[in-house]
Enzyme design. Structure first.
Site, PDB file in Angstrom:
ATOM      1  N   THR A  31      45.150  75.891  53.795  1.00 39.67           N
ATOM      2  CA  THR A  31      44.774  76.126  55.192  1.00 39.67           C
ATOM      3  C   THR A  31      45.869  75.675  56.155  1.00 39.67           C
ATOM      4  OG1 THR A  31      43.294  75.284  56.934  1.00 39.67           O
ATOM      5  CG2 THR A  31      43.498  73.929  54.989  1.00 39.67           C
TER       6      THR A  31
ATOM      7  N   GLU B  73      45.355  73.880  58.546  1.00 45.20           N
ATOM      8  CA  GLU B  73      45.011  72.538  59.039  1.00 45.20           C
ATOM      9  C   GLU B  73      45.826  71.440  58.356  1.00 45.20           C
ATOM     10  OE1 GLU B  73      40.917  71.831  60.002  1.00 45.20           O
ATOM     11  OE2 GLU B  73      40.481  73.955  60.028  1.00 45.20           O
TER      12      GLU B  73
HETATM   13  P1  NAD Z   1      32.781  78.040  52.231  1.00 43.52           P
HETATM   14  O1  NAD Z   1      32.365  76.651  52.556  1.00 43.52           O
HETATM   15  O2  NAD Z   1      32.091  79.186  52.895  1.00 43.52           O
HETATM   16  O3  NAD Z   1      32.656  78.291  50.650  1.00 43.52           O
HETATM   17  C1  NAD Z   1      33.017  77.327  49.708  1.00 43.52           C
HETATM   18  C2  NAD Z   1      32.420  77.734  48.359  1.00 43.52           C
HETATM   19  O4  NAD Z   1      32.836  76.752  47.391  1.00 43.52           O
HETATM   20  C3  NAD Z   1      30.900  77.768  48.350  1.00 43.52           C
HETATM   21  O5  NAD Z   1      30.434  78.931  47.693  1.00 43.52           O
HETATM   22  C4  NAD Z   1      30.501  76.516  47.570  1.00 43.52           C
HETATM   23  O6  NAD Z   1      29.279  76.645  46.864  1.00 43.52           O
HETATM   24  C5  NAD Z   1      31.691  76.377  46.626  1.00 43.52           C
HETATM   25  N1  NAD Z   1      31.887  74.991  46.170  1.00 43.52           N
HETATM   26  C6  NAD Z   1      31.931  73.858  46.925  1.00 43.52           C
HETATM   27  N2  NAD Z   1      32.070  72.785  46.138  1.00 43.52           N
HETATM   28  C7  NAD Z   1      32.141  73.234  44.857  1.00 43.52           C
HETATM   29  C8  NAD Z   1      32.287  72.602  43.594  1.00 43.52           C
HETATM   30  N3  NAD Z   1      32.393  71.265  43.472  1.00 43.52           N
HETATM   31  N4  NAD Z   1      32.330  73.381  42.488  1.00 43.52           N
HETATM   32  C9  NAD Z   1      32.216  74.741  42.580  1.00 43.52           C
HETATM   33  N5  NAD Z   1      32.050  75.386  43.742  1.00 43.52           N
HETATM   34  C10 NAD Z   1      32.008  74.632  44.869  1.00 43.52           C
HETATM   35  O7  NAD Z   1      34.345  78.084  52.513  1.00 43.52           O
HETATM   36  P2  NAD Z   1      35.264  79.272  53.047  1.00 43.52           P
HETATM   37  O8  NAD Z   1      35.278  79.243  54.526  1.00 43.52           O
HETATM   38  O9  NAD Z   1      34.908  80.511  52.328  1.00 43.52           O
HETATM   39  O10 NAD Z   1      36.690  78.759  52.558  1.00 43.52           O
HETATM   40  C11 NAD Z   1      37.157  79.090  51.246  1.00 43.52           C
HETATM   41  C12 NAD Z   1      38.504  78.427  51.030  1.00 43.52           C
HETATM   42  O11 NAD Z   1      39.415  78.867  52.036  1.00 43.52           O
HETATM   43  C13 NAD Z   1      38.485  76.898  51.143  1.00 43.52           C
HETATM   44  O12 NAD Z   1      39.350  76.380  50.163  1.00 43.52           O
HETATM   45  C14 NAD Z   1      39.004  76.625  52.543  1.00 43.52           C
HETATM   46  O13 NAD Z   1      39.652  75.371  52.614  1.00 43.52           O
HETATM   47  C15 NAD Z   1      39.996  77.761  52.706  1.00 43.52           C
HETATM   48  N6  NAD Z   1      40.249  78.192  54.092  1.00 43.52           N
HETATM   49  C16 NAD Z   1      39.200  78.490  54.920  1.00 43.52           C
HETATM   50  C17 NAD Z   1      39.469  78.935  56.212  1.00 43.52           C
HETATM   51  C18 NAD Z   1      38.326  79.311  57.143  1.00 43.52           C
HETATM   52  O14 NAD Z   1      38.597  79.620  58.311  1.00 43.52           O
HETATM   53  N7  NAD Z   1      37.080  79.347  56.698  1.00 43.52           N
HETATM   54  C19 NAD Z   1      40.775  79.065  56.657  1.00 43.52           C
HETATM   55  C20 NAD Z   1      41.836  78.743  55.772  1.00 43.52           C
HETATM   56  C21 NAD Z   1      41.546  78.334  54.482  1.00 43.52           C
HETATM   57  P1  TYD Z   2      35.384  75.250  63.222  1.00 38.25           P
HETATM   58  O1  TYD Z   2      34.741  76.588  63.053  1.00 38.25           O
HETATM   59  O2  TYD Z   2      34.643  74.059  62.740  1.00 38.25           O
HETATM   60  O3  TYD Z   2      36.830  75.366  62.543  1.00 38.25           O
HETATM   61  P2  TYD Z   2      38.043  74.281  62.505  1.00 38.25           P
HETATM   62  O4  TYD Z   2      37.594  73.007  63.083  1.00 38.25           O
HETATM   63  O5  TYD Z   2      38.286  74.176  61.045  1.00 38.25           O
HETATM   64  O6  TYD Z   2      39.151  74.915  63.272  1.00 38.25           O
HETATM   65  O7  TYD Z   2      35.724  75.034  64.758  1.00 38.25           O
HETATM   66  C1  TYD Z   2      36.577  75.902  65.457  1.00 38.25           C
HETATM   67  C2  TYD Z   2      36.791  75.326  66.846  1.00 38.25           C
HETATM   68  O8  TYD Z   2      35.539  75.337  67.550  1.00 38.25           O
HETATM   69  C3  TYD Z   2      37.245  73.888  66.828  1.00 38.25           C
HETATM   70  O9  TYD Z   2      38.160  73.685  67.913  1.00 38.25           O
HETATM   71  C4  TYD Z   2      35.973  73.091  67.077  1.00 38.25           C
HETATM   72  C5  TYD Z   2      35.171  74.012  67.972  1.00 38.25           C
HETATM   73  N1  TYD Z   2      33.704  73.904  67.860  1.00 38.25           N
HETATM   74  C6  TYD Z   2      32.925  73.728  69.014  1.00 38.25           C
HETATM   75  O10 TYD Z   2      33.432  73.665  70.138  1.00 38.25           O
HETATM   76  N2  TYD Z   2      31.552  73.656  68.871  1.00 38.25           N
HETATM   77  C7  TYD Z   2      30.950  73.715  67.656  1.00 38.25           C
HETATM   78  O11 TYD Z   2      29.694  73.607  67.584  1.00 38.25           O
HETATM   79  C8  TYD Z   2      31.759  73.895  66.483  1.00 38.25           C
HETATM   80  C9  TYD Z   2      31.141  73.970  65.117  1.00 38.25           C
HETATM   81  C10 TYD Z   2      33.135  73.989  66.641  1.00 38.25           C
END
Ligand code: NAD
Ligand code: TYD
Length: 340
Positions: free
Chosen positions: A123, A125
């Site tokens: 990510t 982050e």
């Molecule tokens: P999510 O929380 O929606 O999904 C995570 C999945 O992992 C779930 O299905 C959960 O059941 C599974 N999981 C959690 N712990 C586990 C364990 N111990 N064993 C097996 N499965 C387990 O997350 P997401 O938003 O789909 O993100 C997926 C990946 O992408 C993560 O690695 C996250 O760090 C990365 N990522 C997410 C974003 C974003 O904006 N959502 C951006 C950049 C990178």
């Molecule tokens: P989030 O979806 O948690 O992603 P990340 O913190 O990983 O970037 O949040 C996106 C942005 O929105 C972040 O600046 C925090 C803000 N935020 C709110 O203002 N209110 C909320 O209830 C949530 C969940 C996030």
């Protein structure tokens, strides 16, 4: 048939990626490995599980026996993680366990089975927070702020260590904030849509001027596909949406689209150590693999709002917690490995 293992494939991005793979590669046998934590929803995969070409294994990535799932796998893409910053601030234990220990366990299992390609989904982050200028590049130091980001940085570094130490064939992608179908409504965009749909207040942290670089999940999936099949082993690739937006502006757009009043906006206490700005430089991915995002943010947001409006049953089940019974209803009488 080419076997590919997708960890975390029942979550938001993982399930979108399984749908992408399923549609594009008819000769792939896809094995989803997921613990089904609160963030995993097997409903996200309902249509493809019926095909027989996608199988599901309910497994914790920390389980030492996870290796069996990797037998004869050519490729692994590792999404499984604890992913919500606010939860990591409340209690980081599950983040350390899954994101750090679990990732190492997955790497060792994949190494043991000599997979030919491993994609670790990291990510933006991990880079920490930006000031008003500049963008993250792949060579920047990792200075994560939140416990979530710190555990993702640790896993990112562990994968790099496996590449250098053992010649492990891994590639790392670091993506910006995703939005789109099947995102659990604790994250910012789906939470705000759900609140606005119900006419409830929209909680904006602090002044709402924090900036994220938003990418539609389908653009992220296209980038992961490009890197998985064409990226260079040992490399890191940034993936960004080229769409920097302040949180408050997004909230206003959602309210306007749904015909709701801005009086629903409620400024609440800011998140601790809230990163101010993320912005990605994806020039490397464009130069090497010709990828660029296709969605314009406003169109993608409008499309996502429509998806949540059209999928009220998914939303109701997610909000009530009933989605967690889906696995037990359908599979409790079976072995832990199955296809619908
Ligand atoms: P999510 O929380 O929606 O999904 C995570 C999945 O992992 C779930 O299905 C959960 O059941 C599974 N999981 C959690 N712990 C586990 C364990 N111990 N064993 C097996 N499965 C387990 O997350 P997401 O938003 O789909 O993100 C997926 C990946 O992408 C993560 O690695 C996250 O760090 C990365 N990522 C997410 C974003 C974003 O904006 N959502 C951006 C950049 C990178
Ligand atoms: P989030 O979806 O948690 O992603 P990340 O913190 O990983 O970037 O949040 C996106 C942005 O929105 C972040 O600046 C925090 C803000 N935020 C709110 O203002 N209110 C909320 O209830 C949530 C969940 C996030």
């Amino acid at each position: 048939m080419t076997k590919i293992v997708v960890t975390g494939g029942a979550g938001f991005i993982g399930s979108n990626f399984v749908h992408h793979l399923y549609a594009k590669y008819p000769d792939y046998q896809i094995t989803v490995v997921d613990k089904l934590t609160y963030a995993g929803n097997l409903r996200n995969l309902e249509s493809v599980l019926r095909s027989g070409r996608v199988t599901f294994e309910r497994l914790d990535i920390c389980d030492p026996a996870i290796g069996d799932a990797f037998a004869r796998a050519e490729m692994v893409i590792h999404f499984a993680a604890e992913s919500h910053v606010d939860r990591s601030i409340e209690d980081a234990e599950a983040f350390v366990r899954t994101n750090v220990n679990g990732t190492w366990n997955v790497v060792e299992a994949a190494r043991g089975h000599k997979v030919s390609r491993f994609l670790h989904v990291s990510t933006d982050e991990v880079y920490g927070s930006l000031g008003p200028q500049g963008r993250f590049t792949e060579t920047m130091p990792l200075v994560p702020t939140s416990p979530y980001a710190a555990t993702k940085a640790a896993s990112d570094l562990l994968v790099q260590a496996a590449v250098r130490t053992h010649g492990f064939p891994a590639i790392i992608t670091r993506c910006s904030n995703n939005y789109g179908p099947y995102q659990f409504p604790e994250k910012f965009i789906p939470l705000m849509i759900v609140q606005a749909l119900a006419g409830r207040s929209l909680p904006v942290y602090g002044d709402g001027q924090q900036v994220r670089d938003w990418i539609h999940v389908s653009d992220h999936c296209r980038a992961l596909d490009a890197v998985l099949h064409g990226g260079r082993v040992g490399e890191v690739y940034n993936i960004g949406g080229d769409a920097e937006r302040a949180n408050l502006d997004i909230v206003r757009t959602i309210l306007k689209t749904l015909g709701r009043d801005e009086s629903l906006i409620e400024h609440v206490t800011d998140r601790k150590a809230h990163d101010r700005r993320y912005a990605m430089d994806s020039a490397k991915l464009l130069a090497e693999l010709g990828w660029r995002p296709q969605w314009n943010f406003e169109d993608g947001l409008a499309d996502t709002i429509c998806w949540y409006q059209a999928n009220q049953a998914w939303l109701a089940e997610t909000r009530s917690g009933d989605y967690r019974n889906y696995f037990e209803r359908h599979y409790v009488h079976r072995e832990k490995t199955f296809a619908l």
